[in-house]
Design an enzyme around this catalytic site. Structure first.
Site, PDB file in Angstrom:
ATOM      1  N   SER A 140       0.854  -1.196   0.000  1.00 14.62           N
ATOM      2  CA  SER A 140       0.000   0.000   0.000  1.00 14.62           C
ATOM      3  C   SER A 140       0.886   1.241   0.000  1.00 14.62           C
ATOM      4  O   SER A 140       2.010   1.210   0.516  1.00 14.62           O
ATOM      5  CB  SER A 140      -0.868   0.024   1.257  1.00 14.62           C
ATOM      6  OG  SER A 140      -1.471   1.296   1.417  1.00 14.62           O
ATOM      7  N   TYR A 155      -1.138  -1.102  10.204  1.00 21.79           N
ATOM      8  CA  TYR A 155      -1.420  -1.403   8.782  1.00 21.79           C
ATOM      9  C   TYR A 155      -0.216  -1.012   7.928  1.00 21.79           C
ATOM     10  O   TYR A 155       0.230  -1.784   7.072  1.00 21.79           O
ATOM     11  CB  TYR A 155      -2.682  -0.645   8.360  1.00 21.79           C
ATOM     12  CG  TYR A 155      -3.073  -0.824   6.897  1.00 21.79           C
ATOM     13  CD1 TYR A 155      -3.686  -1.999   6.456  1.00 21.79           C
ATOM     14  CD2 TYR A 155      -2.849   0.188   5.965  1.00 21.79           C
ATOM     15  CE1 TYR A 155      -4.056  -2.158   5.118  1.00 21.79           C
ATOM     16  CE2 TYR A 155      -3.214   0.042   4.636  1.00 21.79           C
ATOM     17  CZ  TYR A 155      -3.818  -1.133   4.213  1.00 21.79           C
ATOM     18  OH  TYR A 155      -4.181  -1.276   2.901  1.00 21.79           O
TER      19      TYR A 155
HETATM   20  P1  NAD Z   1     -11.960  -5.408   0.570  1.00 23.41           P
HETATM   21  O1  NAD Z   1     -12.243  -5.250   2.025  1.00 23.41           O
HETATM   22  O2  NAD Z   1     -13.000  -5.030  -0.435  1.00 23.41           O
HETATM   23  O3  NAD Z   1     -11.497  -6.905   0.259  1.00 23.41           O
HETATM   24  C1  NAD Z   1     -10.689  -7.663   1.132  1.00 23.41           C
HETATM   25  C2  NAD Z   1     -11.056  -9.131   0.958  1.00 23.41           C
HETATM   26  O4  NAD Z   1     -10.198  -9.916   1.802  1.00 23.41           O
HETATM   27  C3  NAD Z   1     -12.505  -9.445   1.378  1.00 23.41           C
HETATM   28  O5  NAD Z   1     -13.139 -10.185   0.354  1.00 23.41           O
HETATM   29  C4  NAD Z   1     -12.321 -10.284   2.649  1.00 23.41           C
HETATM   30  O6  NAD Z   1     -13.348 -11.249   2.851  1.00 23.41           O
HETATM   31  C5  NAD Z   1     -10.962 -10.945   2.375  1.00 23.41           C
HETATM   32  N1  NAD Z   1     -10.327 -11.434   3.600  1.00 23.41           N
HETATM   33  C6  NAD Z   1     -10.171 -10.761   4.781  1.00 23.41           C
HETATM   34  N2  NAD Z   1      -9.570 -11.562   5.686  1.00 23.41           N
HETATM   35  C7  NAD Z   1      -9.328 -12.748   5.058  1.00 23.41           C
HETATM   36  C8  NAD Z   1      -8.742 -13.974   5.477  1.00 23.41           C
HETATM   37  N3  NAD Z   1      -8.272 -14.142   6.734  1.00 23.41           N
HETATM   38  N4  NAD Z   1      -8.671 -15.002   4.582  1.00 23.41           N
HETATM   39  C9  NAD Z   1      -9.151 -14.853   3.313  1.00 23.41           C
HETATM   40  N5  NAD Z   1      -9.710 -13.708   2.870  1.00 23.41           N
HETATM   41  C10 NAD Z   1      -9.800 -12.675   3.731  1.00 23.41           C
HETATM   42  O7  NAD Z   1     -10.605  -4.583   0.311  1.00 23.41           O
HETATM   43  P2  NAD Z   1      -9.962  -3.972  -1.009  1.00 23.41           P
HETATM   44  O8  NAD Z   1     -10.084  -2.508  -0.944  1.00 23.41           O
HETATM   45  O9  NAD Z   1     -10.417  -4.707  -2.209  1.00 23.41           O
HETATM   46  O10 NAD Z   1      -8.422  -4.286  -0.698  1.00 23.41           O
HETATM   47  C11 NAD Z   1      -7.735  -5.383  -1.228  1.00 23.41           C
HETATM   48  C12 NAD Z   1      -6.284  -5.259  -0.804  1.00 23.41           C
HETATM   49  O11 NAD Z   1      -5.733  -4.024  -1.263  1.00 23.41           O
HETATM   50  C13 NAD Z   1      -6.050  -5.275   0.705  1.00 23.41           C
HETATM   51  O12 NAD Z   1      -4.858  -5.977   0.982  1.00 23.41           O
HETATM   52  C14 NAD Z   1      -5.882  -3.814   1.050  1.00 23.41           C
HETATM   53  O13 NAD Z   1      -5.155  -3.623   2.223  1.00 23.41           O
HETATM   54  C15 NAD Z   1      -5.137  -3.336  -0.169  1.00 23.41           C
HETATM   55  N6  NAD Z   1      -5.220  -1.898  -0.425  1.00 23.41           N
HETATM   56  C16 NAD Z   1      -6.410  -1.310  -0.666  1.00 23.41           C
HETATM   57  C17 NAD Z   1      -6.465   0.060  -0.903  1.00 23.41           C
HETATM   58  C18 NAD Z   1      -7.763   0.779  -1.176  1.00 23.41           C
HETATM   59  O14 NAD Z   1      -7.740   2.010  -1.200  1.00 23.41           O
HETATM   60  N7  NAD Z   1      -8.852   0.078  -1.405  1.00 23.41           N
HETATM   61  C19 NAD Z   1      -5.273   0.800  -0.878  1.00 23.41           C
HETATM   62  C20 NAD Z   1      -4.067   0.158  -0.635  1.00 23.41           C
HETATM   63  C21 NAD Z   1      -4.054  -1.206  -0.423  1.00 23.41           C
END
Ligand code: NAD
Length: 249
Positions: A140, A155
């Site tokens: 991230s 985080y």
């Molecule tokens: P989201 O919350 O929509 O999706 C996360 C998914 O991970 C969900 O489907 C959840 O059920 C699954 N999950 C959580 N714990 C789990 C576990 N123990 N085992 C299996 N699955 C599990 O989030 P997103 O925004 O799509 O983010 C996806 C990734 O991108 C994450 O790693 C997040 O930290 C990273 N990220 C997101 C952003 C953003 O702005 N959206 C920015 C930087 C990084």
């Protein structure tokens, strides 16, 4: 077709608004057979069905080694190979340093960092046997700039750990033809930010981003397809910023 006959696992891929599902869809569009792996309550089988025939949904908690290994075995039984692992699952918490409890720390680090390690361990022996593979890990912008918009310091630490793990695995497994890279998304409109930012705040954030908008899930999907495919054949250990210019360094 960039990914014809390739088998790809996407962790945390079941949320239809998330980065994982958008990427799963683009991987499938490019010819991959996609395995969506997520917690049972997220209905990975339903998400895989939405991709069409030939894809697979598996329920697994990536913080649990036994479940990660079982998932990899199930993929090998079904498809006979694993070419791509997108370590996407992650959770965040808006905490200040002094408010982070032991349970908070465990929850956030376990999914992003332990889960990335465990899933990589689960697929690497098959990739070594094939002498090919591409692992894409999700860090991230928060790891790079010391906090994103929503995540706490734990985080940032988890996502910085993902970068170190990525680089070390890239060195270790390069000789086996396995590439390991990381993406660093900026602020992308998914459920992870839902209800946490007002439209006004989103506008303020966008006005500070050179490309003048928040990211879309498809922006991440494109970067992952690049890293998963042979287009990036000579890239390993890299950090690909997908942030609209939010952080240029
Ligand atoms: P989201 O919350 O929509 O999706 C996360 C998914 O991970 C969900 O489907 C959840 O059920 C699954 N999950 C959580 N714990 C789990 C576990 N123990 N085992 C299996 N699955 C599990 O989030 P997103 O925004 O799509 O983010 C996806 C990734 O991108 C994450 O790693 C997040 O930290 C990273 N990220 C997101 C952003 C953003 O702005 N959206 C920015 C930087 C990084």
């Amino acid at each position: 077709m960039l990914l014809k006959e390739r088998v790809a696992i996407v962790t945390g891929g079941a949320g239809v608004n998330g980065l994982g599902f958008a990427t799963a869809r683009m991987l499938a569009e490019h010819g991959a057979r996609v395995v969506i792996l997520d917690l049972p309550g997220a209905n990975p089988a339903g998400a895989a069905a939405e991709l069409g025939a030939g894809h697979l949904g598996l329920a697994a908690d990536i913080t649990d080694k036994v479940q990660c290994d079982a998932a990899a075995r199930a993929v090998l039984e079904r498809y006979g190979r694993i070419d791509i692992l997108f370590n996407n699952a992650g959770i965040t918490q808006p905490r200040k340093t002094l408010d982070i409890s032991a349970a908070d720390y465990d929850a956030v680090l376990d999914v992003s960092l332990r889960g990335t390690l465990l899933m990589s361990q689960a697929v690497l022996p098959a990739m070594q046997q094939q002498q090919s593979g591409s692992i894409v890990n999700t860090s991230s912008v928060s790891a790079q700039r010391g906090g994103g918009i929503l995540g706490g310091p734990h985080y940032s630490a988890a996502k910085a750990g993902v970068l170190g793990l990525t680089r070390a695995m890239a060195r270790e497994f390069g000789p086996d033809g396995i590439r390991v890279n990381a993406i660093t998304p900026g602020l992308i409109a998914t459920d992870i930010i839902k209800g946490k930012l007002t439209e006004e705040r989103k506008g303020e954030i966008a006005s500070d981003i050179p490309l003048a908008r928040l990211g879309r899930a498809s922006d991440i999907a494109g970067a992952v397809v690049f890293l998963a495919s042979d287009l990036s054949a000579y890239c390993t250990g890299i950090t690909l910023d997908v942030n609209g210019g939010m952080l240029i360094h």
